[in-house]
Design a protein around this motif. Structure first.
Motif, PDB file in Angstrom:
ATOM      1  N   ILE A 126      33.569  45.074  42.517  1.00 41.85           N
ATOM      2  CA  ILE A 126      33.774  44.021  43.501  1.00 41.85           C
ATOM      3  C   ILE A 126      35.214  43.530  43.364  1.00 41.85           C
ATOM      4  CG2 ILE A 126      33.020  41.729  44.262  1.00 41.85           C
ATOM      5  CD1 ILE A 126      30.846  43.917  44.478  1.00 41.85           C
ATOM      6  N   PRO A 127      35.991  43.532  44.444  1.00 35.76           N
ATOM      7  CA  PRO A 127      37.358  43.026  44.342  1.00 35.76           C
ATOM      8  C   PRO A 127      37.349  41.507  44.183  1.00 35.76           C
ATOM      9  CG  PRO A 127      36.898  43.745  46.593  1.00 35.76           C
ATOM     10  CD  PRO A 127      35.686  44.049  45.774  1.00 35.76           C
ATOM     11  N   MET A 128      38.065  41.038  43.181  1.00 34.63           N
ATOM     12  CA  MET A 128      38.132  39.604  42.915  1.00 34.63           C
ATOM     13  C   MET A 128      39.572  39.213  42.587  1.00 34.63           C
ATOM     14  SD  MET A 128      34.635  38.908  40.772  1.00 34.63           S
ATOM     15  CE  MET A 128      34.209  37.380  41.605  1.00 34.63           C
ATOM     16  N   LYS A 129      39.954  38.034  43.046  1.00 35.81           N
ATOM     17  CA  LYS A 129      41.301  37.519  42.814  1.00 35.81           C
ATOM     18  C   LYS A 129      41.294  36.614  41.590  1.00 35.81           C
ATOM     19  CE  LYS A 129      45.114  35.352  45.246  1.00 35.81           C
ATOM     20  NZ  LYS A 129      45.540  34.786  46.543  1.00 35.81           N
ATOM     21  N   VAL A 130      42.273  36.800  40.716  1.00 36.50           N
ATOM     22  CA  VAL A 130      42.387  35.985  39.508  1.00 36.50           C
ATOM     23  C   VAL A 130      42.851  34.582  39.909  1.00 36.50           C
ATOM     24  CG1 VAL A 130      43.539  35.712  37.284  1.00 36.50           C
ATOM     25  CG2 VAL A 130      42.913  38.009  38.091  1.00 36.50           C
ATOM     26  N   GLU A 131      42.016  33.594  39.607  1.00 36.58           N
ATOM     27  CA  GLU A 131      42.318  32.195  39.952  1.00 36.58           C
ATOM     28  C   GLU A 131      42.896  31.416  38.779  1.00 36.58           C
ATOM     29  OE1 GLU A 131      42.131  31.279  43.009  1.00 36.58           O
ATOM     30  OE2 GLU A 131      40.912  32.887  43.848  1.00 36.58           O
ATOM     31  N   SER A 132      42.408  31.715  37.584  1.00 38.70           N
ATOM     32  CA  SER A 132      42.922  31.032  36.395  1.00 38.70           C
ATOM     33  C   SER A 132      42.653  31.884  35.165  1.00 38.70           C
ATOM     34  CB  SER A 132      42.292  29.644  36.221  1.00 38.70           C
ATOM     35  OG  SER A 132      40.915  29.743  35.928  1.00 38.70           O
ATOM     36  N   LEU A 133      43.395  31.580  34.113  1.00 42.90           N
ATOM     37  CA  LEU A 133      43.259  32.287  32.832  1.00 42.90           C
ATOM     38  C   LEU A 133      42.959  31.236  31.768  1.00 42.90           C
ATOM     39  CD1 LEU A 133      46.411  34.499  33.409  1.00 42.90           C
ATOM     40  CD2 LEU A 133      44.027  35.281  33.501  1.00 42.90           C
ATOM     41  N   GLU A 162      46.363  44.029  46.683  1.00 42.84           N
ATOM     42  CA  GLU A 162      45.637  43.253  47.685  1.00 42.84           C
ATOM     43  C   GLU A 162      45.147  44.168  48.809  1.00 42.84           C
ATOM     44  OE1 GLU A 162      46.154  39.242  50.432  1.00 42.84           O
ATOM     45  OE2 GLU A 162      47.804  39.875  49.134  1.00 42.84           O
ATOM     46  N   GLU A 163      45.958  45.167  49.171  1.00 42.11           N
ATOM     47  CA  GLU A 163      45.549  46.124  50.199  1.00 42.11           C
ATOM     48  C   GLU A 163      44.299  46.881  49.771  1.00 42.11           C
ATOM     49  OE1 GLU A 163      47.062  50.171  52.468  1.00 42.11           O
ATOM     50  OE2 GLU A 163      48.471  49.103  51.187  1.00 42.11           O
ATOM     51  N   ARG A 164      44.269  47.335  48.522  1.00 44.14           N
ATOM     52  CA  ARG A 164      43.097  48.056  48.026  1.00 44.14           C
ATOM     53  C   ARG A 164      41.881  47.137  48.008  1.00 44.14           C
ATOM     54  NH1 ARG A 164      40.441  52.346  48.573  1.00 44.14           N
ATOM     55  NH2 ARG A 164      39.271  53.022  46.768  1.00 44.14           N
ATOM     56  N   ALA A 165      42.081  45.868  47.660  1.00 41.78           N
ATOM     57  CA  ALA A 165      40.974  44.903  47.676  1.00 41.78           C
ATOM     58  C   ALA A 165      40.399  44.788  49.086  1.00 41.78           C
ATOM     59  CB  ALA A 165      41.450  43.540  47.176  1.00 41.78           C
ATOM     60  N   CYS A 218      37.737  34.477  38.296  1.00 42.54           N
ATOM     61  CA  CYS A 218      38.087  35.230  39.495  1.00 42.54           C
ATOM     62  C   CYS A 218      37.103  34.913  40.615  1.00 42.54           C
ATOM     63  CB  CYS A 218      38.038  36.730  39.198  1.00 42.54           C
ATOM     64  SG  CYS A 218      39.121  37.242  37.850  1.00 42.54           S
ATOM     65  N   SER A 219      37.591  35.045  41.856  1.00 41.10           N
ATOM     66  CA  SER A 219      36.711  34.814  43.000  1.00 41.10           C
ATOM     67  C   SER A 219      36.842  35.951  43.995  1.00 41.10           C
ATOM     68  CB  SER A 219      37.047  33.481  43.671  1.00 41.10           C
ATOM     69  OG  SER A 219      38.366  33.505  44.170  1.00 41.10           O
ATOM     70  N   GLU A 237      46.645  38.055  40.939  1.00 43.69           N
ATOM     71  CA  GLU A 237      46.386  39.495  41.001  1.00 43.69           C
ATOM     72  C   GLU A 237      44.930  39.741  41.391  1.00 43.69           C
ATOM     73  OE1 GLU A 237      49.221  42.021  38.157  1.00 43.69           O
ATOM     74  OE2 GLU A 237      47.754  40.831  37.038  1.00 43.69           O
ATOM     75  N   TRP A 238      44.682  40.960  41.849  1.00 41.82           N
ATOM     76  CA  TRP A 238      43.336  41.390  42.209  1.00 41.82           C
ATOM     77  C   TRP A 238      42.830  42.370  41.167  1.00 41.82           C
ATOM     78  CZ3 TRP A 238      40.380  39.740  46.305  1.00 41.82           C
ATOM     79  CH2 TRP A 238      41.028  38.915  47.223  1.00 41.82           C
ATOM     80  N   VAL A 239      41.550  42.238  40.844  1.00 44.93           N
ATOM     81  CA  VAL A 239      40.910  43.161  39.909  1.00 44.93           C
ATOM     82  C   VAL A 239      39.593  43.645  40.511  1.00 44.93           C
ATOM     83  CG1 VAL A 239      41.926  42.054  37.867  1.00 44.93           C
ATOM     84  CG2 VAL A 239      39.656  41.354  38.642  1.00 44.93           C
ATOM     85  N   LEU A 240      39.161  44.814  40.073  1.00 43.37           N
ATOM     86  CA  LEU A 240      37.805  45.254  40.384  1.00 43.37           C
ATOM     87  C   LEU A 240      36.916  44.735  39.268  1.00 43.37           C
ATOM     88  CD1 LEU A 240      38.016  48.948  41.638  1.00 43.37           C
ATOM     89  CD2 LEU A 240      37.417  46.902  42.930  1.00 43.37           C
ATOM     90  N   ALA A 241      35.833  44.084  39.638  1.00 49.55           N
ATOM     91  CA  ALA A 241      34.917  43.507  38.663  1.00 49.55           C
ATOM     92  C   ALA A 241      33.596  44.252  38.689  1.00 49.55           C
ATOM     93  CB  ALA A 241      34.678  42.038  38.986  1.00 49.55           C
TER      94      ALA A 241
END
Length: 108
Positions: free
Chosen positions: A5-12, A56-59, A20-21, A41-45
């Protein structure tokens, strides 16, 4: 095969963790395997872990594919050409390493 699931890093909140959301949910992911993850950044979760940093494009591409799968599961007819545009664009093309082997074979 798993579906990330593509998720954007909101905080560390602390090392190795990222809040991530994406797709209407928020998760506190283990990102130790990803190295230096940055806010925005975007990650796959998958299964509580960040498995890969993506663009972001891949997300957007993954989200479109997941939207199409969800629509199909709900009895709708998704626009497959749009939902899987990255795959459609590469249909009939060999990966570069295989194309090189084929080209070499054809020269002989």
């Amino acid at each position: 095969m798993c579906i990330g699931i593509p998720m954007k890093v909101e905080s560390l909140p602390y090392p190795g963790r990222a809040v991530c959301s994406g797709r209407g949910q928020t998760e506190n992911l283990d990102v130790l395997m990803l190295g230096d993850v940055q806010i925005g950044e975007w990650v796959l979760a998958w299964n509580g872990m960040g498995t890969k940093i993506i663009t972001e494009e891949r997300a957007r591409q993954v989200d479109a594919a997941l939207d199409a799968l969800e629509a199909a599961m709900n009895g709708q007819t998704p626009d497959v050409e749009d939902a899987f545009a990255d795959i459609v664009a590469n249909t009939g093309k060999l990966p570069p390493h295989l194309q090189a082997q084929l080209d070499k074979k054809e020269k002989h």
